[in-house]
Design an enzyme around this catalytic site. Structure first.
Site, PDB file in Angstrom:
ATOM      1  N   ARG A 159      82.450   6.142  75.324  1.00 55.94           N
ATOM      2  CA  ARG A 159      81.126   6.178  75.209  1.00 55.94           C
ATOM      3  C   ARG A 159      80.314   4.757  75.513  1.00 55.94           C
ATOM      4  O   ARG A 159      79.293   4.612  75.858  1.00 55.94           O
ATOM      5  CB  ARG A 159      80.538   6.790  73.935  1.00 55.94           C
ATOM      6  CG  ARG A 159      80.985   8.416  74.104  1.00 55.94           C
ATOM      7  CD  ARG A 159      80.639   9.143  72.812  1.00 55.94           C
ATOM      8  NE  ARG A 159      80.655  10.542  73.065  1.00 55.94           N
ATOM      9  CZ  ARG A 159      80.690  11.482  72.240  1.00 55.94           C
ATOM     10  NH1 ARG A 159      80.906  11.123  70.879  1.00 55.94           N
ATOM     11  NH2 ARG A 159      80.879  12.989  72.618  1.00 55.94           N
TER      12      ARG A 159
ATOM     13  N   LYS B   9      84.836  32.447  73.945  1.00 53.83           N
ATOM     14  CA  LYS B   9      83.900  33.214  73.669  1.00 53.83           C
ATOM     15  C   LYS B   9      82.998  33.474  74.511  1.00 53.83           C
ATOM     16  O   LYS B   9      82.231  32.676  75.148  1.00 53.83           O
ATOM     17  CB  LYS B   9      83.434  32.821  72.126  1.00 53.83           C
ATOM     18  CG  LYS B   9      84.377  33.136  71.204  1.00 53.83           C
ATOM     19  CD  LYS B   9      83.714  32.767  69.854  1.00 53.83           C
ATOM     20  CE  LYS B   9      84.510  32.926  69.039  1.00 53.83           C
ATOM     21  NZ  LYS B   9      83.928  32.345  67.290  1.00 53.83           N
TER      22      LYS B   9
ATOM     23  N   GLY C  10      82.693  19.973  76.910  1.00 59.06           N
ATOM     24  CA  GLY C  10      83.984  19.841  76.161  1.00 59.06           C
ATOM     25  C   GLY C  10      85.283  19.994  76.776  1.00 59.06           C
ATOM     26  O   GLY C  10      85.789  19.184  77.339  1.00 59.06           O
TER      27      GLY C  10
ATOM     28  N   GLY D  10      77.301  19.813  74.536  1.00 55.92           N
ATOM     29  CA  GLY D  10      76.100  20.704  74.291  1.00 55.92           C
ATOM     30  C   GLY D  10      74.734  20.579  75.257  1.00 55.92           C
ATOM     31  O   GLY D  10      74.073  21.573  75.503  1.00 55.92           O
TER      32      GLY D  10
HETATM   33  P1  AMP Z   1      85.183  26.925  75.041  1.00 57.69           P
HETATM   34  O1  AMP Z   1      85.070  25.764  73.717  1.00 57.69           O
HETATM   35  O2  AMP Z   1      84.414  28.058  74.675  1.00 57.69           O
HETATM   36  O3  AMP Z   1      85.180  26.201  76.210  1.00 57.69           O
HETATM   37  O4  AMP Z   1      86.430  27.323  74.638  1.00 57.69           O
HETATM   38  C1  AMP Z   1      87.778  26.424  74.825  1.00 57.69           C
HETATM   39  C2  AMP Z   1      88.897  27.198  74.259  1.00 57.69           C
HETATM   40  O5  AMP Z   1      89.287  28.289  74.722  1.00 57.69           O
HETATM   41  C3  AMP Z   1      90.063  26.367  74.244  1.00 57.69           C
HETATM   42  O6  AMP Z   1      90.717  25.599  72.932  1.00 57.69           O
HETATM   43  C4  AMP Z   1      91.319  27.132  74.804  1.00 57.69           C
HETATM   44  O7  AMP Z   1      92.372  27.173  74.143  1.00 57.69           O
HETATM   45  C5  AMP Z   1      90.559  28.500  74.546  1.00 57.69           C
HETATM   46  N1  AMP Z   1      91.098  29.616  75.207  1.00 57.69           N
HETATM   47  C6  AMP Z   1      91.091  29.820  76.665  1.00 57.69           C
HETATM   48  N2  AMP Z   1      91.701  31.117  76.881  1.00 57.69           N
HETATM   49  C7  AMP Z   1      92.162  31.593  75.903  1.00 57.69           C
HETATM   50  C8  AMP Z   1      92.779  32.732  75.776  1.00 57.69           C
HETATM   51  N3  AMP Z   1      93.122  33.291  76.748  1.00 57.69           N
HETATM   52  N4  AMP Z   1      92.989  33.168  74.280  1.00 57.69           N
HETATM   53  C9  AMP Z   1      92.671  32.158  73.293  1.00 57.69           C
HETATM   54  N5  AMP Z   1      92.090  31.006  73.667  1.00 57.69           N
HETATM   55  C10 AMP Z   1      91.787  30.713  74.763  1.00 57.69           C
END
Ligand code: AMP
Length: 417
Positions: free
Chosen positions: A35, A218, A374, A397
């Site tokens: 950064r 999620k 992220g 974000g």
């Molecule tokens: P996000 O912050 O929503 O982009 O989520 C990223 C996270 O999703 C990472 O830490 C991944 O390990 C997790 N992730 C991706 N695919 C899966 C999966 N099939 N089951 C559990 N976690 C997952």
């Protein structure tokens, strides 16, 4: 809004909001200076023109209180080295008028952590949201925030916002302060300009076919993103943990895979909307499942609609990747947010690594690719492909809110949108 690149800073003091929220170790040493380096082109241009700098940033979440562990005093040395001048330090950001006034052309002053003052974030202190006093407290804090922003504005002749990471916040230093400068004396810094252009390249000026790859854990955190993209993309690839909510909603058996039952109706809405809008929604067809959430668990490739009990989907399968490869390589614009598997575990990182490769290959063939938010940034870095995509966004974000279609307060305050 003034144009930063053509603005002549000679003899002027510039108040520049940067994102120096760098990670520190226990000894207060910087563990990743990305950064700081990211802000250098903007800061150096001001000095090279013969201007002086009042640099401001937050660090961490001191929640309106002085916290020496989050003092920007710890990074003055690193900023001085990066900038090539001895940067002075103002230990109280709200009482730095004298130090700012004393600055000569070519000199720089770094203000202490803005978030030592609750006015920076502008949230009422010590009043619960549902309490009857909340509205009055909020009003009072807004007035205090305006005063705080006015104090900061008083330090300089012009204002530059180069902190994309906080552009989605209406804080004193990111947005309110802009009210105290006229249009000709406020502007986006070089990093901000790049970020805003990258987002416009996909949301406003996309070449078709336009493909969005949305992964991660999620549905709930990306639903607004998905909904906004449905009006813009030709292909929507949904992978990673969030995909299982869609599969379950369609009647699949997903074993122990990550999912959100309450979002199944929304998942069905997305599927219906995609159909109506002619968007090719591509879900996994098979998955690499594990019998425990660990790198060394047993693995097998299974049909996505028939994941056995005791097993969970953890990575994209070769069959899904084959389909996604074709879509990605035929695209002219690509937006990628979120890994398609648990890429932190090397045994389940294959799918995400493959996606990174396809995006890089499509880019080499002339597509425009934006990677952001992220973990997808961590993923392209992990596979050493960050310089093979068109742009890697620095703001998680802020980037997500921009692709949700929201106007970012930090950008609006300057552009007057
Ligand atoms: P996000 O912050 O929503 O982009 O989520 C990223 C996270 O999703 C990472 O830490 C991944 O390990 C997790 N992730 C991706 N695919 C899966 C999966 N099939 N089951 C559990 N976690 C997952």
């Amino acid at each position: 809004m003034a144009n930063f690149s053509t603005f002549d800073f000679a003899g002027k003091k510039a108040l520049v909001r940067v994102d120096f929220n760098v990670p520190l170790n226990e000894e207060g040493k910087i563990t990743d200076d990305t950064r700081i380096r990211g802000a250098m082109p903007t800061l150096k241009k001001v000095l090279a023109d013969g201007g002086s700098l009042v640099i401001m940033s937050h660090m961490g979440k001191p929640k309106g209180k002085v916290n020496p562990k989050l003092s920007l005093g710890q990074i003055v040395g690193a900023v001085s080295t990066a900038l090539g001048v001895n940067v002075a330090f103002a230990p109280d950001c709200a009482h730095a008028a004298e130090a700012a006034a004393a600055l000569k052309p070519g000199e720089a002053l770094l203000l202490e952590n803005l978030r030592y003052y609750p006015e920076e974030e502008g949230k009422p202190v010590g009043v619960e949201k549902d309490s009857p006093e909340y509205d009055a407290a909020k009003k009072e804090m807004k007035a205090r925030q305006a005063e705080f922003a006015k104090t900061l504005a008083g330090y300089a002749d012009c204002y530059v916002n180069d902190a994309f990471g906080t552009a989605h916040r209406r804080h004193a230093s990111t947005a309110v302060v802009a009210d105290y400068f006229d249009d000709d004396h406020k502007m986006l810094g070089l990093l901000m300009e790049k970020e805003v252009t990258a987002i416009d390249n996909v949301l406003k000026n996309a070449q078709h076919p336009f493909t969005a790859i949305i992964g991660g854990s999620k549905v709930s955190s990306k639903l607004a993103v998905i909904k906004n993209l449905l009006d813009k993309v030709d292909n929507l690839i949904i992978g990673g943990g969030m995909g299982y909510t869609f599969i379950k909603a369609l009647g699949g058996h997903i074993g122990e895979s990550l999912h959100e039952d309450d979002l199944m109706p929304e998942a069905l809405n997305v599927i219906a909307a995609a159909k109506e809008k002619g968007v090719n929604l591509s879900l996994s067809v098979a998955t690499v499942a594990g019998d425990a959430f660990s790198n060394d668990c047993n693995r097998q490739v299974v049909d996505i609609y028939n994941i056995p009990d005791g097993w969970e989907g953890m990575d994209a399968s070769p069959a899904s990747l084959e389909i996604w490869k074709k879509i990605i390589l035929a695209s002219k614009t690509i937006l990628w947010n979120g890994p398609v598997g648990v890429f932190e575990f090397d045994n389940f990182a294959v799918g995400t690594g493959e996606i990174a490769k396809y995006v890089a290959e499509a880019t080499q063939n002339g597509a425009y690719s934006l990677v952001g938010g992220g973990d997808s940034v961590a993923a392209v870095n992990k596979f050493g492909l960050a310089d093979k995509v068109s742009y890697v966004s620095t703001g998680g974000g802020a980037m997500l809110e921009a692709i949700e279609g929201k106007v970012l307060p930090g950008v609006a305050a300057i552009k007057g949108e």
